[in-house]
Design a protein around this motif. Structure first.
Motif, PDB file in Angstrom:
ATOM      1  N   ALA A  19      -4.394  -8.485  -7.275  1.00  0.00           N
ATOM      2  CA  ALA A  19      -6.027  -8.012  -6.674  1.00  0.00           C
ATOM      3  C   ALA A  19      -6.981  -6.770  -7.323  1.00  0.00           C
ATOM      4  O   ALA A  19      -7.806  -7.061  -7.213  1.00  0.00           O
ATOM      5  CB  ALA A  19      -5.948  -8.121  -4.894  1.00  0.00           C
ATOM      6  N   PHE A  20      -5.049  -6.260  -7.299  1.00  0.00           N
ATOM      7  CA  PHE A  20      -5.741  -4.998  -8.755  1.00  0.00           C
ATOM      8  C   PHE A  20      -6.191  -5.809 -10.337  1.00  0.00           C
ATOM      9  O   PHE A  20      -6.889  -4.716 -10.436  1.00  0.00           O
ATOM     10  CB  PHE A  20      -4.399  -3.974  -8.978  1.00  0.00           C
ATOM     11  CG  PHE A  20      -4.542  -2.668  -9.114  1.00  0.00           C
ATOM     12  CD1 PHE A  20      -5.109  -1.412  -8.717  1.00  0.00           C
ATOM     13  CD2 PHE A  20      -3.855  -2.802 -10.937  1.00  0.00           C
ATOM     14  CE1 PHE A  20      -5.095  -1.141  -9.477  1.00  0.00           C
ATOM     15  CE2 PHE A  20      -4.083  -1.172 -11.064  1.00  0.00           C
ATOM     16  CZ  PHE A  20      -4.526   0.145 -10.449  1.00  0.00           C
ATOM     17  N   TYR A  21      -5.735  -6.738 -10.428  1.00  0.00           N
ATOM     18  CA  TYR A  21      -5.731  -7.133 -11.681  1.00  0.00           C
ATOM     19  C   TYR A  21      -6.968  -7.512 -11.564  1.00  0.00           C
ATOM     20  O   TYR A  21      -8.261  -6.853 -13.379  1.00  0.00           O
ATOM     21  CB  TYR A  21      -5.104  -7.210 -12.388  1.00  0.00           C
ATOM     22  CG  TYR A  21      -3.370  -7.603 -12.278  1.00  0.00           C
ATOM     23  CD1 TYR A  21      -3.348  -6.541 -12.524  1.00  0.00           C
ATOM     24  CD2 TYR A  21      -2.607  -8.483 -12.655  1.00  0.00           C
ATOM     25  CE1 TYR A  21      -1.661  -5.835 -12.714  1.00  0.00           C
ATOM     26  CE2 TYR A  21      -1.059  -7.668 -13.167  1.00  0.00           C
ATOM     27  CZ  TYR A  21      -0.515  -6.659 -12.856  1.00  0.00           C
ATOM     28  OH  TYR A  21       0.594  -6.331 -12.959  1.00  0.00           O
ATOM     29  N   GLU A  22      -7.635  -7.979 -11.180  1.00  0.00           N
ATOM     30  CA  GLU A  22      -9.450  -8.225 -10.703  1.00  0.00           C
ATOM     31  C   GLU A  22     -10.055  -7.133 -11.278  1.00  0.00           C
ATOM     32  O   GLU A  22     -11.197  -7.576 -11.548  1.00  0.00           O
ATOM     33  CB  GLU A  22      -9.116  -9.281  -9.787  1.00  0.00           C
ATOM     34  CG  GLU A  22     -10.855 -10.120  -9.549  1.00  0.00           C
ATOM     35  CD  GLU A  22     -11.472 -10.346 -10.811  1.00  0.00           C
ATOM     36  OE1 GLU A  22     -12.667  -9.970 -10.791  1.00  0.00           O
ATOM     37  OE2 GLU A  22     -10.530 -11.708 -11.671  1.00  0.00           O
ATOM     38  N   ARG A  23      -9.819  -6.381 -10.359  1.00  0.00           N
ATOM     39  CA  ARG A  23     -10.568  -5.033  -9.794  1.00  0.00           C
ATOM     40  C   ARG A  23     -10.710  -4.531 -11.359  1.00  0.00           C
ATOM     41  O   ARG A  23     -11.557  -3.914 -11.586  1.00  0.00           O
ATOM     42  CB  ARG A  23     -10.300  -4.420  -9.001  1.00  0.00           C
ATOM     43  CG  ARG A  23     -10.067  -4.748  -7.493  1.00  0.00           C
ATOM     44  CD  ARG A  23      -9.754  -3.786  -6.586  1.00  0.00           C
ATOM     45  NE  ARG A  23     -10.505  -4.283  -5.363  1.00  0.00           N
ATOM     46  CZ  ARG A  23     -10.739  -3.099  -4.266  1.00  0.00           C
ATOM     47  NH1 ARG A  23      -9.975  -2.041  -4.218  1.00  0.00           N
ATOM     48  NH2 ARG A  23     -10.482  -3.339  -2.804  1.00  0.00           N
ATOM     49  N   ARG A  34      -2.114   4.288 -16.767  1.00  0.00           N
ATOM     50  CA  ARG A  34      -2.427   2.667 -16.962  1.00  0.00           C
ATOM     51  C   ARG A  34      -0.964   1.594 -16.859  1.00  0.00           C
ATOM     52  O   ARG A  34      -0.938   1.063 -17.081  1.00  0.00           O
ATOM     53  CB  ARG A  34      -2.116   3.112 -18.215  1.00  0.00           C
ATOM     54  CG  ARG A  34      -3.524   3.764 -19.036  1.00  0.00           C
ATOM     55  CD  ARG A  34      -3.738   3.881 -20.667  1.00  0.00           C
ATOM     56  NE  ARG A  34      -3.904   2.140 -20.997  1.00  0.00           N
ATOM     57  CZ  ARG A  34      -3.629   2.922 -22.493  1.00  0.00           C
ATOM     58  NH1 ARG A  34      -3.121   3.138 -22.750  1.00  0.00           N
ATOM     59  NH2 ARG A  34      -3.268   1.490 -22.297  1.00  0.00           N
ATOM     60  N   ASN A  35      -0.391   2.180 -16.182  1.00  0.00           N
ATOM     61  CA  ASN A  35       0.826   1.789 -15.552  1.00  0.00           C
ATOM     62  C   ASN A  35       0.336   0.871 -14.236  1.00  0.00           C
ATOM     63  O   ASN A  35      -0.183   0.555 -13.343  1.00  0.00           O
ATOM     64  CB  ASN A  35       2.618   2.252 -14.814  1.00  0.00           C
ATOM     65  CG  ASN A  35       2.990   0.821 -14.485  1.00  0.00           C
ATOM     66  OD1 ASN A  35       3.237   0.576 -13.230  1.00  0.00           O
ATOM     67  ND2 ASN A  35       4.405   1.077 -14.924  1.00  0.00           N
ATOM     68  N   LYS A  36       0.189  -0.857 -14.340  1.00  0.00           N
ATOM     69  CA  LYS A  36      -0.606  -1.762 -13.550  1.00  0.00           C
ATOM     70  C   LYS A  36       0.219  -1.978 -11.360  1.00  0.00           C
ATOM     71  O   LYS A  36      -0.397  -1.750 -10.623  1.00  0.00           O
ATOM     72  CB  LYS A  36      -1.193  -3.292 -14.069  1.00  0.00           C
ATOM     73  CG  LYS A  36      -1.859  -2.808 -15.434  1.00  0.00           C
ATOM     74  CD  LYS A  36      -2.523  -3.938 -15.641  1.00  0.00           C
ATOM     75  CE  LYS A  36      -3.196  -3.866 -17.407  1.00  0.00           C
ATOM     76  NZ  LYS A  36      -3.652  -5.464 -17.730  1.00  0.00           N
ATOM     77  N   SER A  37       1.459  -1.775 -12.145  1.00  0.00           N
ATOM     78  CA  SER A  37       1.821  -2.058 -11.109  1.00  0.00           C
ATOM     79  C   SER A  37       2.464  -1.344 -10.094  1.00  0.00           C
ATOM     80  O   SER A  37       1.929  -0.875  -9.027  1.00  0.00           O
ATOM     81  CB  SER A  37       3.785  -2.787 -11.521  1.00  0.00           C
ATOM     82  OG  SER A  37       4.200  -3.874 -11.761  1.00  0.00           O
ATOM     83  N   ALA A  60      -1.480  -0.601  -8.714  1.00  0.00           N
ATOM     84  CA  ALA A  60      -1.034  -1.607  -7.458  1.00  0.00           C
ATOM     85  C   ALA A  60      -1.524  -1.177  -6.380  1.00  0.00           C
ATOM     86  O   ALA A  60      -1.709  -1.546  -5.243  1.00  0.00           O
ATOM     87  CB  ALA A  60      -0.977  -2.422  -7.772  1.00  0.00           C
ATOM     88  N   ALA A  61       1.194  -0.359  -6.217  1.00  0.00           N
ATOM     89  CA  ALA A  61       0.918  -0.103  -5.283  1.00  0.00           C
ATOM     90  C   ALA A  61       0.431   1.193  -4.811  1.00  0.00           C
ATOM     91  O   ALA A  61       0.100   1.467  -3.385  1.00  0.00           O
ATOM     92  CB  ALA A  61       2.167   0.355  -5.480  1.00  0.00           C
ATOM     93  N   ALA A  62       0.303   2.071  -6.093  1.00  0.00           N
ATOM     94  CA  ALA A  62      -0.159   3.832  -5.587  1.00  0.00           C
ATOM     95  C   ALA A  62      -2.331   3.210  -4.468  1.00  0.00           C
ATOM     96  O   ALA A  62      -2.665   4.066  -3.681  1.00  0.00           O
ATOM     97  CB  ALA A  62      -0.807   4.822  -6.806  1.00  0.00           C
ATOM     98  N   ALA A  63      -2.208   1.976  -4.938  1.00  0.00           N
ATOM     99  CA  ALA A  63      -4.315   1.731  -4.603  1.00  0.00           C
ATOM    100  C   ALA A  63      -3.812   1.031  -3.099  1.00  0.00           C
ATOM    101  O   ALA A  63      -4.303   0.814  -2.650  1.00  0.00           O
ATOM    102  CB  ALA A  63      -4.707   0.923  -5.555  1.00  0.00           C
ATOM    103  N   HIS A  64      -2.271   0.372  -3.116  1.00  0.00           N
ATOM    104  CA  HIS A  64      -1.912  -0.480  -1.771  1.00  0.00           C
ATOM    105  C   HIS A  64      -2.930  -1.698  -1.392  1.00  0.00           C
ATOM    106  O   HIS A  64      -3.628  -1.916  -1.124  1.00  0.00           O
ATOM    107  CB  HIS A  64      -2.833  -0.054  -0.530  1.00  0.00           C
ATOM    108  CG  HIS A  64      -2.112   1.790  -0.410  1.00  0.00           C
ATOM    109  ND1 HIS A  64      -0.345   2.483  -0.534  1.00  0.00           N
ATOM    110  CD2 HIS A  64      -2.232   2.757  -0.157  1.00  0.00           C
ATOM    111  CE1 HIS A  64      -0.879   3.203  -0.255  1.00  0.00           C
ATOM    112  NE2 HIS A  64      -1.761   3.853   0.001  1.00  0.00           N
TER     113      HIS A  64
END
Length: 139
Positions: A101-105, A86-89, A92-96
């Motif tokens: 953009a990750f937060y919006e998803r 649940r670490n957003k940063s 985001a890196a893992a999802a590239h």
């Protein structure tokens, strides 16, 4: 009689370990029963209708959304978020993806599933559902 029961249990455990070793992404020289974990249990239960119902209840709306919007792949975003604790940063890196953009998803996932992604209990349930989905989809 006890030795037959123990032998059967040993064979069942050996099969579980072999199945886990085939599916596992870790590079372990030897697999043992503790490596099987929750994913191994869910793999054993993959044909259980109640497990399939659980996956549909937890992830059905997201799977349907992804089918309608194949470029977004919110399921992968959710997986990255949960796999990174649940670490957003880190998610985001893992999802590239960029963090915005990750937060919006993540916000879209929360709306689609009508779930609070800040809730540990909700995320645990979603994570188990993802593991169960993997088990159901595996051969």
């Amino acid at each position: 009689m006890g030795s037959l029961r123990e032998a059967r249990r040993s064979l069942v455990e050996a099969r579980q370990i072999a199945d886990a070793a085939r599916r596992d992404r870790r590079d372990l020289p030897i697999f043992r029963l503790p490596h099987v974990g929750l994913a191994g249990l869910l793999h054993l239960l993959r044909e259980e209708p109640r497990l399939q119902t659980f996956v549909e209840r937890e992830l059905g709306a997201l799977l349907a959304y992804d089918a309608r919007h194949p470029r977004e792949q919110l399921l992968g975003t959710l997986r990255a978020y949960l796999d990174q604790g649940r670490n957003k940063s880190a998610g985001a890196a893992a999802a590239h993806l960029s963090r915005p953009a990750f937060y919006e998803r993540l916000a879209r996932i929360a709306r689609v599933l009508d779930v609070d992604l800040d809730s540990v209990e909700a995320c645990l349930s979603l994570h188990v559902a993802l593991l169960a989905l993997d088990a159901i989809r595996s051969p």
